[in-house]
Design a protein around this motif. Structure first.
Motif, PDB file in Angstrom:
ATOM      1  N   THR A  12      39.062  38.521  76.291  1.00 17.52           N
ATOM      2  CA  THR A  12      39.516  39.686  76.901  1.00 17.52           C
ATOM      3  C   THR A  12      40.281  40.766  76.203  1.00 17.52           C
ATOM      4  OG1 THR A  12      39.813  38.306  78.882  1.00 17.52           O
ATOM      5  CG2 THR A  12      40.859  40.464  79.005  1.00 17.52           C
ATOM      6  N   THR A  13      40.952  40.194  75.240  1.00 16.15           N
ATOM      7  CA  THR A  13      41.680  41.070  74.309  1.00 16.15           C
ATOM      8  C   THR A  13      40.581  41.991  73.380  1.00 16.15           C
ATOM      9  OG1 THR A  13      43.541  39.298  74.094  1.00 16.15           O
ATOM     10  CG2 THR A  13      43.410  40.966  72.631  1.00 16.15           C
ATOM     11  N   ALA A  53      37.551  42.728  74.381  1.00 14.07           N
ATOM     12  CA  ALA A  53      37.010  43.687  75.061  1.00 14.07           C
ATOM     13  C   ALA A  53      37.978  44.695  75.512  1.00 14.07           C
ATOM     14  CB  ALA A  53      36.626  42.811  76.384  1.00 14.07           C
ATOM     15  N   GLU A  54      39.229  44.584  75.546  1.00 15.50           N
ATOM     16  CA  GLU A  54      40.056  45.651  75.967  1.00 15.50           C
ATOM     17  C   GLU A  54      40.171  46.526  74.934  1.00 15.50           C
ATOM     18  OE1 GLU A  54      43.792  43.971  77.371  1.00 15.50           O
ATOM     19  OE2 GLU A  54      42.996  43.302  79.258  1.00 15.50           O
ATOM     20  N   SER A  55      40.046  46.133  73.313  1.00 15.73           N
ATOM     21  CA  SER A  55      40.103  46.932  72.474  1.00 15.73           C
ATOM     22  C   SER A  55      38.906  47.792  72.389  1.00 15.73           C
ATOM     23  CB  SER A  55      40.074  46.244  71.068  1.00 15.73           C
ATOM     24  OG  SER A  55      38.819  45.461  70.964  1.00 15.73           O
ATOM     25  N   LEU A 115      37.846  49.692  75.200  1.00  6.53           N
ATOM     26  CA  LEU A 115      38.044  50.503  76.195  1.00  6.53           C
ATOM     27  C   LEU A 115      38.061  51.875  75.857  1.00  6.53           C
ATOM     28  CD1 LEU A 115      39.577  48.124  78.932  1.00  6.53           C
ATOM     29  CD2 LEU A 115      37.103  48.607  78.661  1.00  6.53           C
ATOM     30  N   SER A 116      37.600  52.754  76.342  1.00  4.94           N
ATOM     31  CA  SER A 116      37.921  54.211  75.868  1.00  4.94           C
ATOM     32  C   SER A 116      38.996  54.823  76.699  1.00  4.94           C
ATOM     33  CB  SER A 116      36.770  55.137  75.868  1.00  4.94           C
ATOM     34  OG  SER A 116      37.227  56.613  75.518  1.00  4.94           O
ATOM     35  N   LEU A 133      31.677  44.147  81.624  1.00  9.75           N
ATOM     36  CA  LEU A 133      31.693  44.420  80.119  1.00  9.75           C
ATOM     37  C   LEU A 133      30.812  45.540  79.995  1.00  9.75           C
ATOM     38  CD1 LEU A 133      32.961  43.447  77.449  1.00  9.75           C
ATOM     39  CD2 LEU A 133      31.075  41.914  77.521  1.00  9.75           C
TER      40      LEU A 133
END
Length: 594
Positions: free
Chosen positions: A525-526, A528-530, A532-533, A585
């Motif tokens: 999750t961490t 994947a969040e990095s 995100l735009s 995702l």
């Protein structure tokens, strides 16, 4: 010139090695002593010996006798001859005002050199006769100067000689002291108690250790001679060797000198209680006698040994100084030899050159020799003239350059001084300059009004023929508006460029993160969040592109052979299905980038 002076000059001027010096001294001393022995007057021989000592020739002999075996180069015969001649020259010397130095320093050094040479010869079986010659020289010197007996008995070299197991060496040592005691009836009286005890220790040790009849008889005769000269001093010292009479009675009877044995036993037992003789066994008394003799000999030698330290130190320093002087002379000799070799080689090269020229002249015809020599002279003259002219021109150029530089320096100095003087003179003559800014000191309000009136009058009298004042004001306003609009446009353009640069930097960052992203199976999750735009349109476009790419990957292979433009045209329901399947995702960027 006296023989002693001539011999000293040869030793000091000629550069000789120790072996050559020994041979020179042997021949010189032998010749001087033979010439003096021819005269019937004994004073001539004494005078020659005195001259040899005062000139320093005998000092050279002592130095050579004290050399180590490596410096003597195994020439033991010449060394033994030098020892005999040196000992002979030291007998009958009249040192005069140098008497104290002769007896206290020189004679001990001579004796030490003789004993050192004797100890070296003793270690070589082939030099037995030479060892006997050196010991005779020691005895000859000892009989002439009895005060050296203490030094001999305390010498380390003599101790080494005494420790030798050879019977002939032991017999020679004992006979040395017998001859000394026989030649002088006051010999024992001139010795101190320590020296007398050392001498008795040597004789008793020979009786206890040696089994040779000659050595035993000589030792007994030596003790009897000492007893005859100083009975009161020798008898108490003999009593300290307990069991000596028993040793004589048991081991030394029937050897051919029973009379001497009986006489010595009677002398020992003259004041001895006979009861004490029967108390101890003969073997214990003999052992005690040997142990006491060895221990007392060692203890006495150790006490007397310290007397020769000053002489040893003086000799060591003198030898070091001589060694340093010799090394310096050798270095100078090598340097002179090198210079001589250089000169010789130059001379040889010059001689070869001239010989070659002479051979070349011999090859020429007779009618061409004169012209050839003239040509050589002309070339030599040209070389000499060119060298001289070059030297003269260089010197002239250096002098001219030096004078030119001096003149230039003087001209610069004069010009600098004149310019400084003229500048100061002009500054003094020029009127003061009035400053042009407003508020200058001396400009009042009335003066300002007057200057403004003059300017207006000049403008009114000289109006501009091109543009009127109203037109100038209008043009000025237009220019101001254009400048303002250009400045505003520049600000907007700069803001737009900064925004574009920020977007490009952000896009490059996203691409680098996408290239270094882990596989989907390892995404957390961490992580994947990095990806995100923060921008909505970019996120939507990235989601659509990613979903389209996934859908294209699931199509059969034959569907991908044609036009791929329809890959991006998926229904919203299908996209929602993919998003639900992938749990939202997505990766930011375009399809090509993913």
């Amino acid at each position: 010139m006296e023989p002693a002076e001539e011999l000293k000059r040869q030793l000091e001027e000629e550069d000789l090695n120790p072996e050559q010096k020994i041979r020179l001294l042997n021949s010189g001393l032998n010749r001087a002593l033979n010439m003096a022995a021819v005269h019937t007057d004994g004073s001539v021989l004494a005078r020659v010996r005195s001259q040899l000592y005062l000139s320093g020739v005998l000092s050279h002999c002592v130095v050579l006798l004290s050399q180590p075996p490596t410096r003597l180069q195994e020439d033991w015969s010449a060394a033994a001859t030098l020892a005999r001649l040196t000992s002979s020259c030291c007998v009958g010397v009249e040192p005069g005002q140098h008497s104290e130095a002769f007896h206290r320093l020189f004679l001990p050094s001579v004796m030490d050199g003789l004993l050192s040479l004797a100890s070296q010869l003793m270690k070589r079986t082939e030099c037995a006769s030479l060892f006997r010659t050196v010991m005779d020289a020691v005895g000859w010197l000892l009989r002439a100067h009895a005060q050296l007996a203490t030094q001999v008995l305390s010498s380390v070299h003599y101790e080494q000689i005494q420790m030798c197991d050879d019977v002939s060496v032991s017999l020679l040592c004992v006979q040395l002291w017998i001859q000394t005691c026989t030649s002088s009836r006051d010999f024992v009286s001139g010795l101190n108690d320590d020296s007398v005890l050392l001498l008795l220790n040597e004789a008793v040790c020979q009786l206890a250790v040696s089994g040779d009849s000659a050595v035993g008889g000589a030792s007994i005769r030596l003790i009897l001679l000492m007893a005859n000269q100083q009975e009161r001093r020798v008898h108490p010292l003999l009593l300290t060797f307990r069991g000596l009479d028993s040793l004589l009675d048991k081991d030394w009877r029937g050897r051919g000198f029973d009379q001497d044995v009986d006489q010595l036993i009677t002398f020992i037992q003259s004041d001895k209680d006979p009861v004490n003789h029967s108390e101890a066994s003969t073997e214990r008394v003999q052992a005690a006698c040997v142990i006491q003799a060895a221990w007392r000999s060692y203890q006495t030698r150790r006490r007397v040994k310290s007397l020769s330290r000053a002489v040893s130190t003086l000799q060591r320093r003198y030898r070091a100084w001589r060694r340093q002087q010799q090394q310096h002379r050798e270095a100078q000799r090598w340097e002179e030899e090198l210079k001589y070799q250089v000169c010789v080689r130059r001379q040889q090269a010059r001689r070869k050159f001239h010989q070659k020229q002479r051979q070349l002249l011999q090859l020429l015809p007779a009618d061409q020799v004169h012209s050839y020599l003239q040509e050589c002279e002309r070339r030599a003259a040209v070389v000499i003239q060119s060298c001289w002219r070059g030297f003269r021109e260089k010197r002239r150029y250096n002098n001219t350059l030096r004078h030119t530089h001096t003149r230039q320096q003087a001209a610069r100095t004069l010009q600098r001084a004149v310019r400084h003087f003229l500048q100061k003179r002009r500054a003094a003559k020029a009127p003061p300059i009035t400053p042009f800014w407003i508020g200058e000191r001396g400009l009042t309000d009335s003066r300002r009004v007057e200057l403004k009136r003059q300017v207006e009058e000049y403008i009114s009298l000289h109006p501009s023929s091109c543009v009127s004042p109203q037109e100038c004001e209008r043009l000025h306003e237009e220019v101001q508006l254009l400048l303002l609009s250009e400045l505003q446009r520049g600000g907007h353009q700069m803001t737009e460029e900064q925004r574009v640069e920020a977007l490009l930097a952000h896009t490059h960052t996203q691409l680098e993160m996408l290239r270094d992203a882990p596989p989907l199976s390892a995404v957390t999750t961490t992580v994947a969040e990095s990806f995100l735009s923060p921008s909505g349109p970019i996120a939507t476009r990235a989601r659509d592109a990613h979903n389209a790419m996934l859908q294209a990957c699931r199509l059969p292979w034959w569907r991908t052979l044609g036009d791929t433009a329809g890959v991006d045209t998926f229904s919203p329901a299908h996209l929602q299905e993919l998003e639900a399947e992938l749990e939202g995702l997505f990766v930011g960027g375009s399809a090509g980038a993913s």
